[in-house]
Design a protein around this motif. Structure first.
Motif, short mmCIF file in Angstrom:
data_model
loop_
_atom_site.label_atom_id
_atom_site.label_comp_id
_atom_site.label_asym_id
_atom_site.label_seq_id
_atom_site.Cartn_x
_atom_site.Cartn_y
_atom_site.Cartn_z
N MET A 192 -0.02 -5.66 12.27
CA MET A 192 0.50 -4.36 11.86
C MET A 192 1.61 -4.53 10.83
O MET A 192 1.66 -3.82 9.82
N ALA A 196 0.42 -5.23 7.42
CA ALA A 196 -0.22 -4.12 6.71
C ALA A 196 0.78 -3.13 6.13
O ALA A 196 0.40 -2.26 5.34
N ILE A 223 -4.44 7.37 6.73
CA ILE A 223 -4.51 6.62 7.99
C ILE A 223 -3.16 6.03 8.30
O ILE A 223 -2.30 5.85 7.41
N VAL A 248 -1.10 2.85 9.29
CA VAL A 248 -1.22 1.39 9.23
C VAL A 248 -0.19 0.69 10.11
O VAL A 248 -0.33 -0.49 10.42
N LEU A 296 -3.53 3.25 15.35
CA LEU A 296 -3.55 2.39 14.17
C LEU A 296 -4.93 2.37 13.54
O LEU A 296 -5.94 2.35 14.24
N GLU A 297 -4.94 2.37 12.22
CA GLU A 297 -6.17 2.32 11.43
C GLU A 297 -7.06 3.53 11.68
O GLU A 297 -8.25 3.49 11.39
N GLN A 298 -6.48 4.61 12.20
CA GLN A 298 -7.23 5.84 12.42
C GLN A 298 -6.67 6.96 11.55
O GLN A 298 -5.49 6.95 11.19
N SER A 299 -7.54 7.92 11.18
CA SER A 299 -7.11 9.05 10.35
C SER A 299 -6.19 9.97 11.14
O SER A 299 -6.27 10.05 12.38
#
Length: 383
Positions: free
Chosen positions: A256, A259, A288, A290, A328-331
């Motif tokens: 994380m 990113a 998203i 990050v 995380l990594e989701q819209s």
């Protein structure tokens, strides 16, 4: 005292313990059930095949007892003649023997089902130890089996004696009756005695089956330490699992943090929460998340953002909502599109200002965050 209680077999056997014992051939067995099934099958077979067996035996007796002059003068023919008589006798009894063999093979399955274990066939030389054999003979299990055998003999013998005594007058009259009538009466007495003995055997089997199941479960009982050890083997050591989870969290945290330089903006609380957002117009439906975190993690996110010149915007309600409802990594949720769009618009204007100059864009004011998505608002509302 606690250590002694841990070594006592007080816990019921687990499924794994039962399965392992089954693989080793250790299952509940009732000899009385098998004996009852074989006797019942034998009685039923004789009842159904009695006429055929009688005819075959009468024919064999006549053939065997008939004096043949050829055999008298040619003794070399006696052995083939005996062979033929034996073959006919075996063929006559073959259906009954097949029935008894099948029942003897399948009767144990009535209690424990089908089981084949190669381990049970392996030789165990420890059984040849005389001391171990004497120990088994004089153990509590051996004494119980001895008591069962004595009681079974008394019960079966008593039933047989009672039937004969009850019919003693009929037995004494058999010698005065014609042969055909006496044979019929004798057959009736035999079947009466057989039925009474089978009733006794049924009673013995009904007592022995639950007892054998109880003994089998008792032998496989586990101590508390064995239960804990099995849990460690099947589910893993809790300390090891905790260590693995800790390492997984650390790896996820490092990924994380790596990113964060790709983010477009970091929204903060300003100190308690920090959420890094990224949006690419090509192939990305919505922004998203990050990176996100609280307290020390949030502070580390802000530090990395400053190192890479990523804009940091203080928007407490939006930061709390993003942290609570985004993974995380989701819209982001659709309900936050408007507020995040204002943030991204500010970021794009700020980038343009940094490149070409002009008027410094104003940070967005009150962002429209639905109250139901703000955790702090919900807590205050319940209070």
């Amino acid at each position: 005292m606690a250590e002694d209680s841990d070594l006592e077999k007080t816990e019921q056997p687990s499924e794994r313990r039962l399965e392992k014992a089954r693989e080793e051939g250790q299952i509940a067995r009732s000899r009385e059930l098998s004996t009852f099934a074989i006797l019942l099958a034998g009685g039923a077979g004789i009842w159904l095949m009695g006429g055929m067996l009688t005819d075959n035996m009468i024919r064999l007796l006549r053939t065997g007892l008939t004096l043949d002059s050829t055999l008298a003068f040619h003794t070399e023919l006696l052995l083939p003649h005996l062979y033929n008589l034996s073959s006919h006798a075996l063929l006559a009894f073959l259906p009954l023997l097949t029935l008894l063999l099948a029942v003897a093979a399948f009767a144990p399955m009535l209690l424990s089902g089908w089981m084949f274990s190669a381990q049970a066939l392996q030789p165990k030389f420890s059984r040849l130890n005389p001391a171990s054999g004497l120990g088994r003979m004089f153990s509590s299990h051996g004494l119980i089996e001895l008591a069962k055998a004595v009681l079974k003999s008394l019960l079966v013998g008593g039933i047989g004696a009672w039937v004969i005594w009850h019919n003693k007058d009929t037995v004494m009259l058999l010698a005065t009756e014609p042969v055909s009538a006496s044979i019929a009466h004798l057959g009736s007495l035999v079947w009466s005695c057989f039925a009474a003995i089978m009733a006794g055997m049924l009673l013995i089997a009904m007592i022995d089956v639950p007892f054998q199941m109880y003994e089998h479960t008792k032998r496989l009982k586990m101590t508390k330490e064995e239960v804990r050890q099995e849990a460690k083997e099947t589910e893993g050591d809790p300390q090891v699992k905790g260590r693995i989870r800790s390492m997984q969290r650390e790896i996820a945290r490092r990924r994380m943090m790596a990113a964060i330089p790709t983010a477009d903006v970091v929204v903060t609380n300003p100190t308690h929460f920090a959420v890094a957002l990224r949006y690419a117009e090509d192939g990305m439906r919505a922004p998203i998340v990050v990176a996100k975190g609280t307290e020390l993690t949030a502070a580390r996110i802000r530090e990395i953002a400053k190192e890479h010149n990523i804009p940091i915007l203080e928007a407490p309600p939006l930061a709390r909502a993003l942290y609570k409802h985004c993974e995380l990594e989701q819209s982001i949720p659709e309900a936050l599109y408007t507020a995040v769009a204002e943030v991204l618009a500010y970021v794009y204007q700020l980038r343009r200002y940094q490149k070409v100059g002009g008027v410094l864009p104003q940070e967005p004011g009150e962002l429209q965050v639905p109250v139901e998505l703000d955790p702090l608002h919900n807590v205050q509302g319940r209070a």
